[in-house]
Design a protein around this motif. Structure first.
Motif, PDB file in Angstrom:
ATOM      1  N   SER A  43     -55.178 -29.672   2.900  1.00 26.71           N
ATOM      2  CA  SER A  43     -54.728 -28.767   1.842  1.00 26.71           C
ATOM      3  C   SER A  43     -54.144 -29.537   0.661  1.00 26.71           C
ATOM      4  CB  SER A  43     -53.684 -27.797   2.395  1.00 26.71           C
ATOM      5  OG  SER A  43     -54.254 -26.980   3.394  1.00 26.71           O
ATOM      6  N   LEU A  44     -53.427 -30.617   0.937  1.00 28.68           N
ATOM      7  CA  LEU A  44     -52.884 -31.438  -0.151  1.00 28.68           C
ATOM      8  C   LEU A  44     -54.003 -32.043  -0.986  1.00 28.68           C
ATOM      9  CD1 LEU A  44     -49.953 -33.193   1.741  1.00 28.68           C
ATOM     10  CD2 LEU A  44     -49.726 -31.577  -0.155  1.00 28.68           C
ATOM     11  N   ASP A  45     -55.071 -32.465  -0.340  1.00 32.10           N
ATOM     12  CA  ASP A  45     -56.217 -32.993  -1.076  1.00 32.10           C
ATOM     13  C   ASP A  45     -56.876 -31.898  -1.908  1.00 32.10           C
ATOM     14  OD1 ASP A  45     -55.781 -35.459  -0.051  1.00 32.10           O
ATOM     15  OD2 ASP A  45     -57.732 -35.689   0.928  1.00 32.10           O
ATOM     16  N   LEU A  46     -56.977 -30.687  -1.355  1.00 32.07           N
ATOM     17  CA  LEU A  46     -57.636 -29.590  -2.062  1.00 32.07           C
ATOM     18  C   LEU A  46     -56.777 -29.002  -3.178  1.00 32.07           C
ATOM     19  CD1 LEU A  46     -59.293 -27.640   0.905  1.00 32.07           C
ATOM     20  CD2 LEU A  46     -60.317 -29.339  -0.597  1.00 32.07           C
ATOM     21  N   SER A  47     -55.478 -29.342  -3.210  1.00 30.68           N
ATOM     22  CA  SER A  47     -54.613 -28.825  -4.271  1.00 30.68           C
ATOM     23  C   SER A  47     -54.840 -29.522  -5.604  1.00 30.68           C
ATOM     24  CB  SER A  47     -53.139 -28.960  -3.866  1.00 30.68           C
ATOM     25  OG  SER A  47     -52.767 -30.329  -3.775  1.00 30.68           O
ATOM     26  N   ASN A  48     -55.681 -30.550  -5.607  1.00 30.62           N
ATOM     27  CA  ASN A  48     -56.015 -31.259  -6.847  1.00 30.62           C
ATOM     28  C   ASN A  48     -56.701 -30.288  -7.820  1.00 30.62           C
ATOM     29  OD1 ASN A  48     -57.010 -32.911  -8.881  1.00 30.62           O
ATOM     30  ND2 ASN A  48     -57.636 -34.544  -7.482  1.00 30.62           N
ATOM     31  N   PRO A  49     -56.149 -30.087  -9.023  1.00 25.67           N
ATOM     32  CA  PRO A  49     -56.750 -29.131  -9.968  1.00 25.67           C
ATOM     33  C   PRO A  49     -58.176 -29.496 -10.377  1.00 25.67           C
ATOM     34  CG  PRO A  49     -54.526 -29.759 -10.655  1.00 25.67           C
ATOM     35  CD  PRO A  49     -54.903 -30.675  -9.544  1.00 25.67           C
ATOM     36  N   ALA A  50     -58.551 -30.761 -10.197  1.00 30.26           N
ATOM     37  CA  ALA A  50     -59.894 -31.186 -10.597  1.00 30.26           C
ATOM     38  C   ALA A  50     -60.977 -30.667  -9.660  1.00 30.26           C
ATOM     39  CB  ALA A  50     -59.959 -32.715 -10.661  1.00 30.26           C
ATOM     40  N   THR A 244     -52.422 -23.522   4.952  1.00 28.66           N
ATOM     41  CA  THR A 244     -53.455 -24.118   4.099  1.00 28.66           C
ATOM     42  C   THR A 244     -53.245 -23.824   2.619  1.00 28.66           C
ATOM     43  OG1 THR A 244     -54.913 -22.191   4.365  1.00 28.66           O
ATOM     44  CG2 THR A 244     -55.186 -23.997   5.924  1.00 28.66           C
ATOM     45  N   MET A 245     -52.670 -22.660   2.291  1.00 26.72           N
ATOM     46  CA  MET A 245     -52.571 -22.261   0.892  1.00 26.72           C
ATOM     47  C   MET A 245     -51.216 -22.573   0.255  1.00 26.72           C
ATOM     48  SD  MET A 245     -55.580 -21.144   0.451  1.00 26.72           S
ATOM     49  CE  MET A 245     -55.450 -20.484  -1.207  1.00 26.72           C
ATOM     50  N   THR A 246     -50.174 -22.817   1.062  1.00 24.60           N
ATOM     51  CA  THR A 246     -48.861 -23.099   0.468  1.00 24.60           C
ATOM     52  C   THR A 246     -48.876 -24.339  -0.427  1.00 24.60           C
ATOM     53  OG1 THR A 246     -47.654 -21.958   2.222  1.00 24.60           O
ATOM     54  CG2 THR A 246     -46.443 -23.597   0.969  1.00 24.60           C
ATOM     55  N   PRO A 247     -49.536 -25.466  -0.029  1.00 29.42           N
ATOM     56  CA  PRO A 247     -49.602 -26.590  -0.972  1.00 29.42           C
ATOM     57  C   PRO A 247     -50.281 -26.223  -2.296  1.00 29.42           C
ATOM     58  CG  PRO A 247     -50.167 -27.331   1.242  1.00 29.42           C
ATOM     59  CD  PRO A 247     -50.094 -25.831   1.295  1.00 29.42           C
ATOM     60  N   ILE A 248     -51.304 -25.377  -2.228  1.00 27.65           N
ATOM     61  CA  ILE A 248     -51.977 -24.943  -3.461  1.00 27.65           C
ATOM     62  C   ILE A 248     -51.062 -24.006  -4.246  1.00 27.65           C
ATOM     63  CG2 ILE A 248     -53.999 -23.735  -4.369  1.00 27.65           C
ATOM     64  CD1 ILE A 248     -55.504 -24.617  -1.857  1.00 27.65           C
ATOM     65  N   PHE A 249     -50.379 -23.088  -3.543  1.00 23.20           N
ATOM     66  CA  PHE A 249     -49.397 -22.208  -4.186  1.00 23.20           C
ATOM     67  C   PHE A 249     -48.310 -23.031  -4.868  1.00 23.20           C
ATOM     68  CE2 PHE A 249     -45.112 -20.410  -3.540  1.00 23.20           C
ATOM     69  CZ  PHE A 249     -45.185 -19.272  -4.324  1.00 23.20           C
ATOM     70  N   GLY A 250     -47.789 -24.044  -4.160  1.00 21.09           N
ATOM     71  CA  GLY A 250     -46.729 -24.875  -4.717  1.00 21.09           C
ATOM     72  C   GLY A 250     -47.159 -25.600  -5.977  1.00 21.09           C
ATOM     73  N   GLU A 251     -48.368 -26.141  -5.949  1.00 19.63           N
ATOM     74  CA  GLU A 251     -48.858 -26.875  -7.125  1.00 19.63           C
ATOM     75  C   GLU A 251     -48.982 -25.944  -8.324  1.00 19.63           C
ATOM     76  OE1 GLU A 251     -51.632 -28.060 -10.072  1.00 19.63           O
ATOM     77  OE2 GLU A 251     -52.213 -26.620  -8.509  1.00 19.63           O
ATOM     78  N   ARG A 252     -49.396 -24.702  -8.096  1.00 13.03           N
ATOM     79  CA  ARG A 252     -49.634 -23.774  -9.209  1.00 13.03           C
ATOM     80  C   ARG A 252     -48.367 -23.118  -9.740  1.00 13.03           C
ATOM     81  NH1 ARG A 252     -55.479 -20.974  -7.602  1.00 13.03           N
ATOM     82  NH2 ARG A 252     -56.600 -22.966  -7.421  1.00 13.03           N
ATOM     83  N   VAL A 253     -47.269 -23.172  -8.972  1.00 17.48           N
ATOM     84  CA  VAL A 253     -46.002 -22.657  -9.506  1.00 17.48           C
ATOM     85  C   VAL A 253     -45.101 -23.789  -9.967  1.00 17.48           C
ATOM     86  CG1 VAL A 253     -46.080 -20.558  -8.101  1.00 17.48           C
ATOM     87  CG2 VAL A 253     -44.900 -22.588  -7.218  1.00 17.48           C
ATOM     88  N   GLY A 254     -45.652 -25.012  -9.987  1.00 15.86           N
ATOM     89  CA  GLY A 254     -44.917 -26.139 -10.562  1.00 15.86           C
ATOM     90  C   GLY A 254     -44.104 -26.964  -9.593  1.00 15.86           C
ATOM     91  N   LEU A 255     -44.337 -26.837  -8.291  1.00 18.74           N
ATOM     92  CA  LEU A 255     -43.616 -27.654  -7.318  1.00 18.74           C
ATOM     93  C   LEU A 255     -44.355 -28.959  -7.074  1.00 18.74           C
ATOM     94  CD1 LEU A 255     -42.690 -24.955  -4.630  1.00 18.74           C
ATOM     95  CD2 LEU A 255     -41.322 -25.705  -6.582  1.00 18.74           C
TER      96      LEU A 255
END
Length: 418
Positions: A43-50, A244-255
């Protein structure tokens, strides 16, 4: 005096059975720790905005598809190999899959690796839960299952702690995953010793062999205990999406990545600490009422996380802790309610059906969650999870209002030989 000797004998017998099952639960805990670590690392790898959102949805769907396949095929592995050898074989398969993440970052390869990982974990869970249900007697089944849930909760926590110890962006995360799986395999085969032999089932009066072998299907479960079906589905969608989605959620709310991992960690700690109190409560009050209260509280917590505006990090940690304490105990309470309504001879097939429902929750929701987060806002994840808890609340009300099922018997002793 005789009564005292009888009580002491019962305590000694129960303690011996707990000691015998200890290394089985330890093996499950180690392998599940590797899965927790792997899920967050991916999930951390998939949180990459690219990374394209379509690829993220595809890879998130691969694990639950494999999980569904594992639920459907686990009985075949157990019937051919027995519980212990099936556990070792599938753990080795998970180790081979973990190697693949270190060899390639190609999306199509990761899709198949995630699918294999889901297949292996589901198979291990079915093997473990069916073995525990067969090994335990009616009086100890709830205690054993609570221990099993505690081990899986500890595994989730240990996985997050390993992420934090190594660093969320460490290049060695997948190597650590492989090392943990291999250590679990080594412990299960060389250190823990053989699994205890399952007891033979006592004859059940008034039933034929064909009736005893009858598979308890999803429709029967839904008719008998709709709140259990809703609780298991909710657990599948909650566990998959939070981890799986919390790392993506965190990245998108600025964490940052470390804060996102901490959110998952406090969620896991809340669930772990609440297992024993929830089990104590479920033995002392109507489980349908307890599930109703858990559903209501979970809906409120999801709404609080998704509330418009900026939350302080400390408040998010607190909300995730309480959310984990409530949401992660819905599954065992729902299972305990179903167990109290079933004959023992139906427990293995019912366990497989419940994990199948769990996998449906896994499959249906990650892609939906990713799409909602992409189209609306990151907080849409928790509106979806709150909807699942609302379904549990409604099902609990339905179970409470209708008349108890006629002819339902409590669990009888069950088992089989390897």
């Amino acid at each position: 005096m005789r009564n005292l000797e009888k009580v002491m004998g019962g305590i000694w017998h129960g303690a011996a059975r707990f000691r015998a099952i200890g290394h089985v639960l330890a093996s499950i805990c180690v392998v599940a720790t590797a899965n927790s670590l792997l899920t967050t690392a991916v999930s951390l790898d998939l949180s990459n905005p690219a990374i394209d959102g379509g690829i993220v949805q595809l890879l998130l769907t691969a694990f639950p598809i494999g999980f569904l396949g594992g639920c459907l095929s686990a009985r075949f592995f157990v019937s051919r190999l027995g519980h212990e050898r099936a556990f070792l074989t599938v753990t080795l398969l998970a180790a081979f899959a973990a190697c693949g993440y270190m060899l390639t970052e190609t999306p199509w390869a990761w899709f198949w690796l995630r699918l294999i990982n889901g297949f292996a974990i589901a198979t291990l869970f079915v093997i473990s839960e069916s073995w525990i249900n067969l090994y335990a007697d009616p009086k100890s089944r709830g205690a054993y299952f609570s221990l099993y849930m505690l081990m899986t909760s500890l595994a989730t926590l240990f996985g997050q702690l390993l992420i934090q110890a190594a660093g969320p962006h460490s290049p060695y995360l997948f190597l650590i995953v492989l090392g943990v799986i291999l250590s679990g395999l080594f412990y299960a085969h060389f250190v823990g010793g053989r699994w205890p032999v399952l007891p033979l089932p006592p004859p059940i009066e008034g039933t034929s062999n064909a009736a005893s072998a009858h598979r308890y299907g999803i429709l029967q479960l839904a008719s008998l205990a709709p709140v259990t079906v809703a609780a298991v589905f909710q657990a599948g969608m909650t566990n998959m999406n939070v981890y799986t989605m919390t790392p993506i959620f965190g990245e998108r709310v600025g964490l940052d990545a470390a804060s996102s991992v901490t959110l998952v960690t406090v969620f896991s700690i809340g669930g772990m600490l609440a297992q024993a109190p929830a089990g104590w409560l479920s033995d002392r009050m109507d489980r349908r009422l307890l599930l109703f209260l858990q559903g209501i509280v979970t809906v409120c917590l999801c709404a609080a996380v998704a509330w418009p505006g900026t939350h302080s990090l400390a408040l998010l940690y607190g909300l995730f802790f309480v959310y984990g304490a409530v949401a992660l105990t819905i599954y065992p309470v729902g299972i305990a309610y179903a167990n109290s309504q079933l004959d023992g001879r139906h427990m293995v097939s019912a366990s497989g059906c419940l994990l199948l429902i769990y996998s449906v929750g896994n499959i249906m929701t990650p892609g939906i969650a990713a799409g909602l987060m992409e189209r609306f806002a990151p907080q849409a994840l928790f509106l979806l999870l709150g909807g699942g808890a609302l379904v549990v609340t409604i099902a609990a009300v339905f179970n409470l209002l209708r008349q108890p099922s006629v002819g339902v018997k409590p669990c009888l002793a069950s088992g089989g030989s390897e």
